[in-house]
Design a protein around this motif. Structure first.
Motif, PDB file in Angstrom:
ATOM      1  N   MET A   1       3.422  32.302 -17.597  1.00  0.00           N
ATOM      2  CA  MET A   1       2.580  33.613 -17.959  1.00  0.00           C
ATOM      3  C   MET A   1       1.301  33.269 -18.047  1.00  0.00           C
ATOM      4  N   ASN A   2       0.682  34.047 -17.276  1.00  0.00           N
ATOM      5  CA  ASN A   2      -0.751  33.780 -17.012  1.00  0.00           C
ATOM      6  C   ASN A   2      -1.606  34.995 -17.340  1.00  0.00           C
ATOM      7  N   ASN A   3      -1.100  36.016 -18.362  1.00  0.00           N
ATOM      8  CA  ASN A   3      -1.862  37.131 -18.637  1.00  0.00           C
ATOM      9  C   ASN A   3      -3.247  36.679 -19.451  1.00  0.00           C
ATOM     10  N   VAL A   4      -4.016  37.764 -19.296  1.00  0.00           N
ATOM     11  CA  VAL A   4      -5.483  37.616 -20.265  1.00  0.00           C
ATOM     12  C   VAL A   4      -5.247  38.620 -21.624  1.00  0.00           C
ATOM     13  N   TRP A   5      -5.304  37.887 -22.504  1.00  0.00           N
ATOM     14  CA  TRP A   5      -4.919  38.419 -23.730  1.00  0.00           C
ATOM     15  C   TRP A   5      -6.540  38.642 -24.479  1.00  0.00           C
ATOM     16  N   PHE A   6      -6.754  39.766 -25.115  1.00  0.00           N
ATOM     17  CA  PHE A   6      -7.700  40.215 -25.874  1.00  0.00           C
ATOM     18  C   PHE A   6      -7.525  40.422 -27.369  1.00  0.00           C
ATOM     19  N   ILE A   7      -7.545  39.639 -28.358  1.00  0.00           N
ATOM     20  CA  ILE A   7      -6.890  39.555 -29.723  1.00  0.00           C
ATOM     21  C   ILE A   7      -7.950  39.629 -30.688  1.00  0.00           C
ATOM     22  N   THR A   8      -7.943  40.776 -31.479  1.00  0.00           N
ATOM     23  CA  THR A   8      -8.890  40.818 -32.445  1.00  0.00           C
ATOM     24  C   THR A   8      -8.300  40.156 -33.925  1.00  0.00           C
ATOM     25  N   GLY A   9      -9.151  39.611 -34.772  1.00  0.00           N
ATOM     26  CA  GLY A   9      -8.620  38.985 -36.032  1.00  0.00           C
ATOM     27  C   GLY A   9      -7.826  37.723 -35.689  1.00  0.00           C
ATOM     28  N   SER A  10      -8.233  37.086 -34.624  1.00  0.00           N
ATOM     29  CA  SER A  10      -7.645  35.948 -34.207  1.00  0.00           C
ATOM     30  C   SER A  10      -7.576  34.568 -34.830  1.00  0.00           C
ATOM     31  N   SER A  11      -8.387  34.367 -35.931  1.00  0.00           N
ATOM     32  CA  SER A  11      -8.737  33.053 -36.875  1.00  0.00           C
ATOM     33  C   SER A  11      -7.520  32.885 -37.814  1.00  0.00           C
ATOM     34  N   ARG A  12      -6.726  33.849 -38.347  1.00  0.00           N
ATOM     35  CA  ARG A  12      -5.940  33.510 -39.088  1.00  0.00           C
ATOM     36  C   ARG A  12      -4.689  34.836 -39.160  1.00  0.00           C
ATOM     37  N   GLY A  13      -3.628  34.507 -40.104  1.00  0.00           N
ATOM     38  CA  GLY A  13      -2.635  35.429 -39.983  1.00  0.00           C
ATOM     39  C   GLY A  13      -1.829  35.589 -38.588  1.00  0.00           C
ATOM     40  N   LEU A  14      -1.392  36.662 -38.487  1.00  0.00           N
ATOM     41  CA  LEU A  14      -0.632  36.691 -37.304  1.00  0.00           C
ATOM     42  C   LEU A  14      -1.301  36.720 -35.999  1.00  0.00           C
ATOM     43  N   GLY A  15      -2.797  37.125 -36.147  1.00  0.00           N
ATOM     44  CA  GLY A  15      -3.782  36.923 -34.798  1.00  0.00           C
ATOM     45  C   GLY A  15      -3.596  35.627 -34.493  1.00  0.00           C
ATOM     46  N   ARG A  16      -3.699  34.666 -35.639  1.00  0.00           N
ATOM     47  CA  ARG A  16      -3.853  33.291 -35.175  1.00  0.00           C
ATOM     48  C   ARG A  16      -2.438  32.710 -34.628  1.00  0.00           C
ATOM     49  N   SER A  17      -1.456  33.303 -35.219  1.00  0.00           N
ATOM     50  CA  SER A  17      -0.063  32.818 -34.738  1.00  0.00           C
ATOM     51  C   SER A  17       0.127  33.083 -33.158  1.00  0.00           C
ATOM     52  N   LEU A  18      -0.257  34.469 -33.019  1.00  0.00           N
ATOM     53  CA  LEU A  18      -0.309  35.126 -31.702  1.00  0.00           C
ATOM     54  C   LEU A  18      -0.982  34.208 -30.429  1.00  0.00           C
ATOM     55  N   THR A  19      -2.337  33.994 -31.051  1.00  0.00           N
ATOM     56  CA  THR A  19      -3.128  33.386 -30.260  1.00  0.00           C
ATOM     57  C   THR A  19      -2.771  31.835 -29.770  1.00  0.00           C
ATOM     58  N   GLU A  20      -2.260  31.237 -30.707  1.00  0.00           N
ATOM     59  CA  GLU A  20      -1.517  29.899 -30.701  1.00  0.00           C
ATOM     60  C   GLU A  20      -0.291  30.069 -29.665  1.00  0.00           C
ATOM     61  N   ALA A  21       0.627  30.971 -29.803  1.00  0.00           N
ATOM     62  CA  ALA A  21       1.625  31.279 -28.900  1.00  0.00           C
ATOM     63  C   ALA A  21       1.101  31.508 -27.685  1.00  0.00           C
ATOM     64  N   VAL A  22       0.204  32.532 -27.336  1.00  0.00           N
ATOM     65  CA  VAL A  22      -0.118  32.749 -26.052  1.00  0.00           C
ATOM     66  C   VAL A  22      -0.610  31.495 -25.358  1.00  0.00           C
ATOM     67  N   LEU A  23      -1.588  30.806 -25.937  1.00  0.00           N
ATOM     68  CA  LEU A  23      -2.149  29.517 -25.177  1.00  0.00           C
ATOM     69  C   LEU A  23      -0.919  28.635 -24.961  1.00  0.00           C
ATOM     70  N   ALA A  24       0.044  28.439 -25.910  1.00  0.00           N
ATOM     71  CA  ALA A  24       1.233  27.502 -25.815  1.00  0.00           C
ATOM     72  C   ALA A  24       1.901  27.836 -24.345  1.00  0.00           C
ATOM     73  N   ASN A  25       1.938  29.100 -24.271  1.00  0.00           N
ATOM     74  CA  ASN A  25       2.725  29.753 -23.044  1.00  0.00           C
ATOM     75  C   ASN A  25       2.157  29.963 -21.587  1.00  0.00           C
ATOM     76  N   GLY A  26       0.942  29.392 -21.739  1.00  0.00           N
ATOM     77  CA  GLY A  26       0.242  29.329 -20.376  1.00  0.00           C
ATOM     78  C   GLY A  26      -0.585  30.584 -20.116  1.00  0.00           C
ATOM     79  N   GLY A  27      -0.850  31.345 -21.145  1.00  0.00           N
ATOM     80  CA  GLY A  27      -1.654  32.559 -21.241  1.00  0.00           C
ATOM     81  C   GLY A  27      -3.169  32.159 -21.310  1.00  0.00           C
ATOM     82  N   ARG A  28      -4.102  33.014 -21.184  1.00  0.00           N
ATOM     83  CA  ARG A  28      -5.491  32.875 -21.575  1.00  0.00           C
ATOM     84  C   ARG A  28      -6.048  34.020 -22.504  1.00  0.00           C
ATOM     85  N   VAL A  29      -7.041  33.510 -23.460  1.00  0.00           N
ATOM     86  CA  VAL A  29      -7.016  34.520 -24.735  1.00  0.00           C
ATOM     87  C   VAL A  29      -8.464  34.553 -24.943  1.00  0.00           C
ATOM     88  N   ALA A  30      -9.103  35.984 -24.962  1.00  0.00           N
ATOM     89  CA  ALA A  30     -10.512  36.069 -25.599  1.00  0.00           C
ATOM     90  C   ALA A  30      -9.987  36.537 -27.087  1.00  0.00           C
TER      91      ALA A  30
END
Length: 312
Positions: free
Chosen positions: A1-30
């Motif tokens: 998975m090489n999608n580029v994600w733009f995630i707000t509120g990424s430092s905690r909560g669901l945003g943090r969990s999602l950011t970690e999951a995207v990166l762990a699966n090969g994605g890129r995150v703003a």
């Protein structure tokens, strides 16, 4: 998975969990946050695959800058997640003016503004997903969270209408509507209106949240995995409810609404003009029928989507 994600509120909560999951699966995150230094550990681990961006979602200039910076760094956006937000509880008349405005600005106006900022890029690409992290509180009303739910009802409605506008452009828009998840929504992120003694049930809810005894049903890591799977699904829903709590609330609310609607239907129909015909035969009725988004997944594909999220 090489999608580029733009995630707000990424430092905690669901945003943090999602950011970690995207990166762990090969994605890129703003990854945007009020304090992007809280993402330093992810930068150390993933390098330039993650772009921390300072963003107060209520600041229009920062929204424009953050979106442009993300596109400039990665060259495109594939998935935009409007996750930043916070809860508040209390009686409707008790909220301060500042509390009401901050709820609407953060939980409703901000995701609308970010969506409008990213749409030109997605429209040019003729592709992309926008995930609006709404709430089951955007589908049902409960005493004590009227202002929070006013914002979430607005976000869910905006999403449903927008999904119909942009589907012909290859853009999918999904309202994600969770129940309680084990984040800090009901603890560190929760704010409270001044207390009015007459509102007993409202005050009991506020006291329960403040006590720290509330343990939600939902697992944010599982929710993050569902969202990862969702953007790869060929026919995603317009509304995605998450959690057994949310499902129970919605089933009860839908049954109550249906019973009330059917009981009052004769009164509803009595207000048509005597010369009016069948609405669905009118030009507006035909336009309504044609303006649908077919995001109903088949049973087999939905089962595949959820199969990775079942407890063994």
């Amino acid at each position: 998975m090489n999608n580029v994600w733009f995630i707000t509120g990424s430092s905690r909560g669901l945003g943090r969990s999602l950011t970690e999951a995207v990166l762990a699966n090969g994605g890129r995150v703003a990854a945007t946050a009020r304090h992007p230094e809280q993402l330093a550990d992810l930068v150390a681990q993933y390098g330039n695959l993650v772009l921390p961006l300072a963003l107060d979602v209520t600041n229009a200039a920062q929204i424009t800058e953050a979106v442009a910076a993300a596109v400039g760094h990665f060259g495109r956006l594939d998935v935009v997640v409007n996750n930043a937000g916070f809860g508040i509880t209390g009686a409707a008349e008790a909220y301060t003016e500042e509390q009401v405005r901050s709820q609407l600005e953060t939980n409703l106006y901000a995701p609308i503004a970010i969506t409008r900022a990213v749409l030109p890029y997605l429209r040019k690409q003729r592709s992309g997903h926008i995930l609006q992290i709404s709430s089951i509180g955007g589908r049902i009303g409960n005493a004590g969270v009227s202002i929070y739910q006013a914002a979430k009802f607005g976000l869910s409605g905006f999403t449903e209408a927008l999904a119909k506008e942009v589907a012909p452009l290859g853009i999918r828009v999904i309202s994600v509507e969770p129940g309680g998840f084990r984040t800090d929504w009901a603890s560190a992120s929760m704010t409270f209106a001044p207390t009015i003694a007459d509102y007993t049930a409202v005050n009991q809810r506020a006291d329960y949240f403040a006590s720290g005894d509330f343990v939600p049903m939902g697992d944010p890591a599982k929710a993050a995995q569902v969202l990862l799977d969702l953007v790869g699904h060929p026919n995603p829903p317009v509304h995605l409810v998450l959690g057994s709590e949310a499902a129970a609330f919605l089933e009860k609310a839908d049954a109550d609404r249906k019973a009330e609607f059917e009981h009052w239907l004769p009164v509803t129909l009595s207000t048509d003009h005597d010369e009016a015909g069948n609405f669905l035969d009118t030009p507006m009725g035909k336009l309504y029928l044609n303006n649908k988004v077919d995001h109903n997944a088949s049973a087999s594909s939905t089962g595949h989507l959820l199969s990775n999220n079942r407890a063994d």
